[in-house]
Design a protein around this motif. Sequence first.
Motif: not given
Length: 95
Positions: A81-95
């Motif tokens: 079946k179709s599914r719902d997702f709730v996500t925490y999205c974060q981006y950061r720069w790698k040094r």
Amino acid sequence: FIKWMKDSRGDNANLNDEKEYPCLKCFSTVNAPLEHVCAYLSDKRYYLEYNDLLVNQRELEDISTNSKICWAQSPQILFIKSRDFVTYCQYRWKR
């Protein structure tokens, strides 16, 4: 890969939460300037262009300038079946 981790949001984390959550790390090489890639991937108008398993999506809440909570819906695939997702999205720069 997928890795199970505790909440890593520092001061914004619930200190009493001992649960571990699944975290998915994706990576790729794109032959384009970094600024263009980041602008493209973070623009919700283009999500359906590069994610075939996305039927619908919505940004629920901005947490900070580089993180947000998102909702997405996947299509039904054969008998799954179709599914719902709730996500925490974060981006950061790698040094």
